[in-house]
Design an enzyme around this catalytic site. Sequence first.
Site, PDB file in Angstrom:
ATOM      1  N   LYS A 174      42.696  -7.959  -7.834  1.00 26.27           N
ATOM      2  CA  LYS A 174      42.016  -8.231  -8.741  1.00 26.27           C
ATOM      3  C   LYS A 174      41.573  -6.783  -9.343  1.00 26.27           C
ATOM      4  CE  LYS A 174      37.901  -7.998 -10.077  1.00 26.27           C
ATOM      5  NZ  LYS A 174      38.246  -7.281 -11.214  1.00 26.27           N
ATOM      6  N   GLU A 249      34.969   1.042  -0.139  1.00 23.37           N
ATOM      7  CA  GLU A 249      35.030   2.824  -0.415  1.00 23.37           C
ATOM      8  C   GLU A 249      34.408   2.831  -1.609  1.00 23.37           C
ATOM      9  OE1 GLU A 249      35.214   5.788  -2.048  1.00 23.37           O
ATOM     10  OE2 GLU A 249      37.041   5.402  -2.694  1.00 23.37           O
ATOM     11  N   CYS A 282      34.716   9.244  -7.242  1.00 24.41           N
ATOM     12  CA  CYS A 282      33.772   9.015  -6.051  1.00 24.41           C
ATOM     13  C   CYS A 282      33.474  10.305  -5.445  1.00 24.41           C
ATOM     14  CB  CYS A 282      34.084   7.788  -5.482  1.00 24.41           C
ATOM     15  SG  CYS A 282      35.647   7.708  -4.774  1.00 24.41           S
ATOM     16  N   GLU A 382      24.655   8.708  -8.623  1.00 23.86           N
ATOM     17  CA  GLU A 382      25.651   9.091  -8.903  1.00 23.86           C
ATOM     18  C   GLU A 382      25.961   8.776 -10.476  1.00 23.86           C
ATOM     19  OE1 GLU A 382      29.005   6.231  -7.812  1.00 23.86           O
ATOM     20  OE2 GLU A 382      30.245   7.846  -7.230  1.00 23.86           O
TER      21      GLU A 382
END
Length: 484
Positions: A174, A249, A282, A382
């Site tokens: 997905k 992750e 990331c 972040e």
Amino acid sequence: MQDASKHYINGQWVASIDGREMAVENPSTEQKIATITLGGVADADAAVAAAKAAFPAWAATDPLDRIAALERLMEVYKGQAEDMAQAISFEMGAPIALARTAQVGAGAGHLKNTIRTAKGFAFERPLGDHAPCDMILYEPVGVCALITPWNWPMNQVMLKVVPALAAGCTMVLKPAEQAPLSAVLLAEMIDAAGFPPGVFNLVNGDGAGVGAHLTAHPDVNMVSFTGSTRAGVAISKAAADTVKRVSLELGGKGANIIFADADEKAVTRGVRHCFNNSGQSCNAPTRMLVERSIYDHAIETARAVAEKTEVGPADIEGRQIGPVVSETQFNKIQYLIKRGIDEHATLIAGGLERPDGLNRGHFVRPTIFADVTPEMTIWKEEIFGPVLTMTPFDSEEEAIALANDTPYGLTNYVQTADKSRARRLARGLRSGMVEMNGKFGAPGTPFGGMKQSGTGREGGVWGLEEFLEVKAVTDWGRSWQRFF
Ligand code: ADP
């Protein structure tokens, strides 16, 4: 390209059973470029059923046959590299030059490297010299749900799909609903490469729908997820009731520690790296920590780099940075820039609103804040946009403490000419990766994080083992040798 409104289930492109339409937009123009179907529960169930049915036969194949199928996929992928670059650039806004090189190249690199890893992997091996009749079998985990984000689409999809295929798992992918076109193209390639029906399935959908259903599905044995820590937490909880293997992750807030003895390009390199892919990585080095004796000079260098960074539409050939992926991301970044200003960080470049001359598209000004402290929101959160923070430090100990002052632990960066110091830092930093002096990890480097950056590792032998169970068998006898 295939009609993107269909799902790929059991080797066929099929219309959705219970989905609803969603427009995919080009982030450079905000115009609709395709329509996909956000699948429903019945679509997800059909894909899981196909993967479950295909599992016994695929798991029993010789690893060499699976490797041969991946080699065919490699040929197809190489042959359609330009189509893939266009799809990625269109859907998530990576400038076409970046899409052709790093974005498409990452996918090819993972394919090539996983093939090499699988060729050298002993799927059956004795426990050890002390117990030559005890056998260890590495077997596929089973049906895997692979859930991926939009920022490096083929990088993340290939890091999951390829080792899962090599291991003998079957799967439902997905992809991110914002960037599904590259995954549709990959499904066509997998079809052309001739994998058996049901081994690979693609269902488009959103997190709350298909994503949540897959992660709680009793017939899914493993979830491999890349994305936000928020979603990673939700997925872990959903997967817990059926004790799935979960590989995550997640986010990062990497420090880039620059000592006074670093090479002269260290600051420039750090700023560019932070802005690469419009800051949507990331592992971006988003917190630049600079030894105080060179701090003022570093600020001037960084300001100059930011001011020279061009921003523009993804289809223009050049080294500009493109838009961020969506209005939601644009608004989130604007909010965080505003927090930086309100909390009195020193804005040295960029700031709020779009860059001059760009009135449409999700373009963010390359932004740098200096004098950022650990209490500030932009230190903690972040940002996932082209926004860098700068902070001075006085000692090695302070630099390590600052770098580790985050719930994340994905990648940290160190710039110094002093090798002993570099090694002390490498040991002291709490992150899954430490990159020194601008050197990237070689192919096969394990990618993954500590703390709230996730669990598990992707790439190389570690990435293959994520999709394998370890079975211990006694009294196997001595005819065990089978290396690839
Ligand atoms: P968000 O932007 O909502 O925090 P991410 O950027 O982490 O989500 O999304 C990465 C991928 O995870 C996408 O494919 C998204 O659809 C999916 N996703 C988001 N939330 C969930 C969830 N609760 N369960 C499963 N998948 C999810």
